[in-house]
Design a protein around this motif. Structure first.
Motif, PDB file in Angstrom:
ATOM      1  N   SER A 300      15.894-120.648   3.373  1.00 22.31           N
ATOM      2  CA  SER A 300      14.517-120.593   3.878  1.00 22.31           C
ATOM      3  C   SER A 300      14.450-120.710   5.392  1.00 22.31           C
ATOM      4  N   HIS A 301      15.462-121.324   6.029  1.00 27.05           N
ATOM      5  CA  HIS A 301      15.404-121.485   7.471  1.00 27.05           C
ATOM      6  C   HIS A 301      15.867-120.235   8.207  1.00 27.05           C
ATOM      7  N   TYR A 302      16.273-119.210   7.455  1.00 26.97           N
ATOM      8  CA  TYR A 302      16.693-117.971   8.102  1.00 26.97           C
ATOM      9  C   TYR A 302      15.433-117.237   8.536  1.00 26.97           C
ATOM     10  N   GLY A 303      14.891-117.642   9.684  1.00 23.09           N
ATOM     11  CA  GLY A 303      13.511-117.317  10.032  1.00 23.09           C
ATOM     12  C   GLY A 303      13.307-116.109  10.897  1.00 23.09           C
ATOM     13  N   GLY A 304      14.103-115.049  10.779  1.00 22.87           N
ATOM     14  CA  GLY A 304      13.847-113.852  11.556  1.00 22.87           C
ATOM     15  C   GLY A 304      12.650-113.084  11.030  1.00 22.87           C
ATOM     16  N   PRO A 305      12.089-112.214  11.860  1.00 26.48           N
ATOM     17  CA  PRO A 305      10.898-111.477  11.420  1.00 26.48           C
ATOM     18  C   PRO A 305      11.169-110.495  10.303  1.00 26.48           C
ATOM     19  N   ASP A 306      12.429-110.093  10.098  1.00 26.51           N
ATOM     20  CA  ASP A 306      12.732-109.172   9.016  1.00 26.51           C
ATOM     21  C   ASP A 306      12.641-109.836   7.649  1.00 26.51           C
ATOM     22  N   TYR A 307      12.540-111.156   7.636  1.00 26.85           N
ATOM     23  CA  TYR A 307      12.502-111.873   6.366  1.00 26.85           C
ATOM     24  C   TYR A 307      11.116-112.442   6.065  1.00 26.85           C
ATOM     25  N   GLU A 308      10.170-112.177   6.928  1.00 34.12           N
ATOM     26  CA  GLU A 308       8.825-112.656   6.662  1.00 34.12           C
ATOM     27  C   GLU A 308       8.081-111.659   5.785  1.00 34.12           C
ATOM     28  N   GLU A 309       6.897-112.038   5.407  1.00 33.96           N
ATOM     29  CA  GLU A 309       6.073-111.199   4.544  1.00 33.96           C
ATOM     30  C   GLU A 309       5.838-109.835   5.165  1.00 33.96           C
ATOM     31  N   GLY A 310       5.994-108.786   4.375  1.00 32.29           N
ATOM     32  CA  GLY A 310       5.775-107.443   4.860  1.00 32.29           C
ATOM     33  C   GLY A 310       6.186-106.424   3.822  1.00 32.29           C
ATOM     34  N   PRO A 311       5.808-105.160   4.020  1.00 30.59           N
ATOM     35  CA  PRO A 311       6.137-104.140   3.022  1.00 30.59           C
ATOM     36  C   PRO A 311       7.622-103.846   2.933  1.00 30.59           C
ATOM     37  N   ASN A 312       8.387-104.184   3.986  1.00 27.41           N
ATOM     38  CA  ASN A 312       9.824-103.904   3.990  1.00 27.41           C
ATOM     39  C   ASN A 312      10.630-105.180   4.203  1.00 27.41           C
ATOM     40  N   ILE A 315      13.541-110.136   1.931  1.00 27.10           N
ATOM     41  CA  ILE A 315      13.591-111.228   0.967  1.00 27.10           C
ATOM     42  C   ILE A 315      12.900-110.775  -0.316  1.00 27.10           C
ATOM     43  N   ASN A 316      13.516-111.078  -1.465  1.00 24.03           N
ATOM     44  CA  ASN A 316      12.913-110.636  -2.727  1.00 24.03           C
ATOM     45  C   ASN A 316      11.853-111.631  -3.185  1.00 24.03           C
ATOM     46  N   GLU A 317      11.190-111.309  -4.299  1.00 22.61           N
ATOM     47  CA  GLU A 317      10.046-112.095  -4.752  1.00 22.61           C
ATOM     48  C   GLU A 317      10.447-113.512  -5.139  1.00 22.61           C
ATOM     49  N   GLU A 318      11.591-113.655  -5.805  1.00 22.75           N
ATOM     50  CA  GLU A 318      12.024-114.987  -6.235  1.00 22.75           C
ATOM     51  C   GLU A 318      12.356-115.862  -5.032  1.00 22.75           C
ATOM     52  N   GLU A 319      13.057-115.280  -4.064  1.00 23.60           N
ATOM     53  CA  GLU A 319      13.387-116.033  -2.859  1.00 23.60           C
ATOM     54  C   GLU A 319      12.121-116.356  -2.060  1.00 23.60           C
ATOM     55  N   PHE A 320      11.181-115.438  -2.034  1.00 20.12           N
ATOM     56  CA  PHE A 320       9.903-115.666  -1.363  1.00 20.12           C
ATOM     57  C   PHE A 320       9.191-116.859  -1.998  1.00 20.12           C
ATOM     58  N   PHE A 321       9.145-116.880  -3.319  1.00 20.62           N
ATOM     59  CA  PHE A 321       8.485-117.963  -4.036  1.00 20.62           C
ATOM     60  C   PHE A 321       9.143-119.308  -3.724  1.00 20.62           C
ATOM     61  N   ASP A 322      10.473-119.351  -3.780  1.00 24.52           N
ATOM     62  CA  ASP A 322      11.192-120.603  -3.505  1.00 24.52           C
ATOM     63  C   ASP A 322      10.946-121.085  -2.080  1.00 24.52           C
ATOM     64  N   ALA A 587       1.972-110.404   0.377  1.00 19.69           N
ATOM     65  CA  ALA A 587       2.566-111.501  -0.385  1.00 19.69           C
ATOM     66  C   ALA A 587       2.610-111.133  -1.866  1.00 19.69           C
ATOM     67  N   PRO A 588       3.704-111.472  -2.575  1.00 22.10           N
ATOM     68  CA  PRO A 588       3.804-111.141  -3.995  1.00 22.10           C
ATOM     69  C   PRO A 588       2.694-111.806  -4.810  1.00 22.10           C
ATOM     70  N   ALA A 589       2.261-111.119  -5.860  1.00 18.38           N
ATOM     71  CA  ALA A 589       1.173-111.623  -6.691  1.00 18.38           C
ATOM     72  C   ALA A 589       1.518-112.962  -7.319  1.00 18.38           C
ATOM     73  N   SER A 590       2.764-113.102  -7.789  1.00 16.64           N
ATOM     74  CA  SER A 590       3.162-114.356  -8.433  1.00 16.64           C
ATOM     75  C   SER A 590       3.062-115.526  -7.467  1.00 16.64           C
ATOM     76  N   VAL A 591       3.382-115.284  -6.190  1.00 18.55           N
ATOM     77  CA  VAL A 591       3.323-116.344  -5.194  1.00 18.55           C
ATOM     78  C   VAL A 591       1.868-116.737  -4.923  1.00 18.55           C
ATOM     79  N   LEU A 592       0.999-115.751  -4.748  1.00 18.54           N
ATOM     80  CA  LEU A 592      -0.409-116.048  -4.465  1.00 18.54           C
ATOM     81  C   LEU A 592      -1.049-116.827  -5.605  1.00 18.54           C
ATOM     82  N   ARG A 593      -0.770-116.435  -6.837  1.00 20.20           N
ATOM     83  CA  ARG A 593      -1.375-117.127  -7.974  1.00 20.20           C
ATOM     84  C   ARG A 593      -0.821-118.543  -8.108  1.00 20.20           C
ATOM     85  N   ALA A 594       0.465-118.689  -7.842  1.00 19.66           N
ATOM     86  CA  ALA A 594       1.058-120.025  -7.934  1.00 19.66           C
ATOM     87  C   ALA A 594       0.499-120.946  -6.849  1.00 19.66           C
TER      88      ALA A 594
END
Length: 622
Positions: A300-312, A315-322, A587-594
């Protein structure tokens, strides 16, 4: 600065003075870290160096960082048309321009400075002398040859033999060439003497010559009376021996070449095996590198802009959620520590009974005593006819809509799903998606003892105490005050990495709902809905969310015993909270609902506890 070659004295090597590119500066958004995200910085391009400052006014305090562009690699982003990255070794700057045209202008300026820096440019290559290049190449070739044959002594010996045979063969060729030249000279001289004797015989008889140069044989033929002239040194050459030696030398060369070829074939096999081993090592290293990169993506601390929320996003949905869960847990822990510290150092304020709501703020009802009969005056003060401003029509429409639909029962065909039930609090949700964006309406009902609907709505609407109970807001400000009970508010929420930061611009209005008959409960409403305002336009730093929120509070009073006055033990506030939020972004739907399922109950409990704490021991405000 003059650029002249020192490796050659010719006039052709002299380069004209290079023209340095002009200084270039402007505002770019720079990625700072995953907490603060993109921040505007003043960036200056000068003398092949890219520097940035917090703002243009702070240039005199020195730059906050700089990059030398000699070895920089400029990479325009594949998907973001405004972003480009500059990397020098392990240092990477993520930058965003205002628009694609400004990005192209910056990239071209940086490339121009880089090209004129002298590193790897055509002019810099011409400034190095050709003799230096040839010497370097020869040294490199010599070093390569030495290192290649250092361990192959047998091949070196065979090559030395080849050198010896070459010297011998050269000497033999020289000797044979001399012999052939002497033979050619002798043949020429013999023909000359023969022609001369024939001319003399025509003038004088042969047998009368006193010197007896010629004599006739018994068979009548003539013989020369003088020996044939021999070229100098021709008798000293052993032609047969030289021929045998020449043949032996060539045979030795052929034999040595065969040995060299055999050794090279063996060496080639050895080199091929070593190459295969090196390729295998490289494959293992590449596999290990890929695994390491994949592991870094999961942190989670790998905080570059390529890993933040976006269409490309990488980071996958599971990693995003965690990552979101971990960040929310961290913020909760910080908030708990902050609340514990406040409780430890706080002292209860001394409020006199007559100083009703003196700590609330500047509300016009705050300095007036209120009893059960004060609700009539409240209706007059907060009627829709007096609360007039340019958004009055929109406010009235929102109030009517919420009073019509928000108080409806959750049963029937509404498809409300109960997601949380904790005591008196129940949270419902309807799953709705539009263009892949979660737009789930939420509805919560709650009952709180000891407070009135007016008090709950007042604390929910009053911006003076907003930061006392709202922990998800980073900062906010009142953009415009429309009336005493209507304001336009801009607020940014704390970022939960890797989700992008959200901001909201909304109109907040508080209303007293007129009772239709005497049995209707005392009802107050606060509605917050998104609007546009010239003083708070959207920025590329935050994702602008759209909201339509309402808090409807009804006060239920149980009659006191006998002639006792109504106390807080006799009142109950029934709260209905509805929220329609369009979060925007990707943001992934599962994350928003959670997140909604986790945060809304916490928000209601935190807010109602705050209201109970603030109203405890104070006069009742109906």
């Amino acid at each position: 600065m003059s650029e002249k070659s020192s490796s050659s004295g010719s006039d052709e090597d002299v380069e004209p003075e290079s023209v340095q590119p002009v200084e270039f500066g402007g505002v770019l958004s720079k990625w700072t870290n995953y907490i603060h995200g993109w921040q505007d910085r003043w960036v200056v391009l000068k003398n092949n160096t890219l520097s940035y400052y917090k703002s243009e006014d702070e240039r005199e305090y020195g730059c906050r960082g700089s990059l030398c562009l000699s070895k920089a690699v400029i990479t325009p982003h594949e998907f973001d048309e405004c972003r480009f990255d500059i990397s020098v070794n392990d240092s990477v700057w993520y930058l965003r321009a205002e628009d694609p045209e400004h990005r192209l202008q910056w990239i071209e300026s940086i490339e121009l400075h880089k090209a004129e820096s002298g590193y790897g440019s055509e002019t810099s290559l011409r400034r190095h002398g050709s003799m230096l290049s040839l010497t370097s190449a020869a040294s490199a070739l010599s070093a390569t040859s030495t290192s290649s044959f250092k361990k192959g002594h047998r091949l070196c010996e065979k090559l030395a033999e080849m050198e010896t045979f070459r010297d011998i063969l050269c000497r033999q060729v020289d000797t044979l060439q001399k012999y052939f030249d002497s033979c050619a000279d002798a043949v020429s001289k013999d023909e000359f003497q023969r022609d001369k004797v024939e001319d003399d015989e025509d003038e004088f008889p042969t047998n009368t010559r006193p010197d007896g140069e010629c004599n006739h044989n018994n068979n009548g033929s003539k013989e020369k009376l003088f020996p044939p002239s021999s070229p100098k040194g021709i008798n000293g050459i052993d032609f047969k021996g030289e021929a045998i030696t020449f043949k032996a030398t060539t045979a030795g060369i052929l034999s040595t070449l065969s040995h060299c070829i055999e050794l090279m074939v063996k060496r080639e096999d050895s080199w091929q095996k070593r190459l295969d081993k090196e390729l295998e090592k490289r494959r293992r290293v590449e596999d290990a590198y890929k695994c390491a990169v994949n592991e870094l993506k999961k942190k989670s601390h790998y905080g570059g802009p390529d890993y933040e929320e976006g269409p490309n996003s990488l980071i996958n949905e599971e990693e995003f959620f965690d990552a979101v869960e971990a960040e929310l847990d961290r913020q909760d822990k910080i908030e708990e520590q902050s609340q514990s510290e406040k409780v430890r150092i706080s002292r209860p304020p001394s409020v006199t009974p007559g100083d009703v709501y003196s700590t609330i703020g500047t509300h016009r009802l705050a300095n007036k005593p209120h009893g059960h009969s004060s609700s009539l005056s409240s209706i007059e003060l907060l009627s829709a006819s007096e609360d007039v401003h340019r958004f009055s029509t929109e406010v009235e429409e929102m109030v009517q809509m919420h009073m019509t639909y928000s108080l409806q029962d959750v049963g029937g065909d509404a498809n409300w799903q109960l997601v949380i039930e904790e005591g008196e609090m129940k949270v419902y949700r309807r799953e709705v998606e539009e263009n892949g964006i979660v737009l789930d309406p939420l509805k919560a009902t709650h009952s709180v003892k000891g407070v009135t609907g007016h008090e709950v709505c007042h604390y929910f609407w009053d911006t003076d105490v907003r930061m006392d109970w709202e922990t998800t807001i980073e900062n906010f400000n009142v953009v415009e005050t429309l009336s005493d009970n209507a304001t336009i508010v801009y607020q940014t929420h704390k970022r939960v990495w890797p989700a992008s930061q959200r901001d909201v611009l909304y109109l907040s209005a508080m209303r007293k709902i007129l009772a239709m008959n005497e049995n209707d409960p005392d009802t107050w409403l606060v509605c917050n809905f998104s609007v546009d305002h010239n003083d708070a336009p959207p920025t590329n730093r935050c994702v602008r969310a759209k909201i339509n929120v309402a808090m409807i509070c009804q006060t239920l009073v149980s009659p006191p015993e006998g002639d006792k006055e109504i106390s807080r033990d006799n009142i109950l506030c029934k709260i209905t909270y509805v929220a329609n939020v369009n979060p925007g972004g990707w943001a992934p739907a599962s994350v928003l609902r959670a997140v909604a399922k986790r945060e809304y109950p916490k928000f209601l409990k935190r807010f109602t506890s705050y209201v109970q704490e603030k109203t405890a021991g104070k006069s009742i405000l109906f």
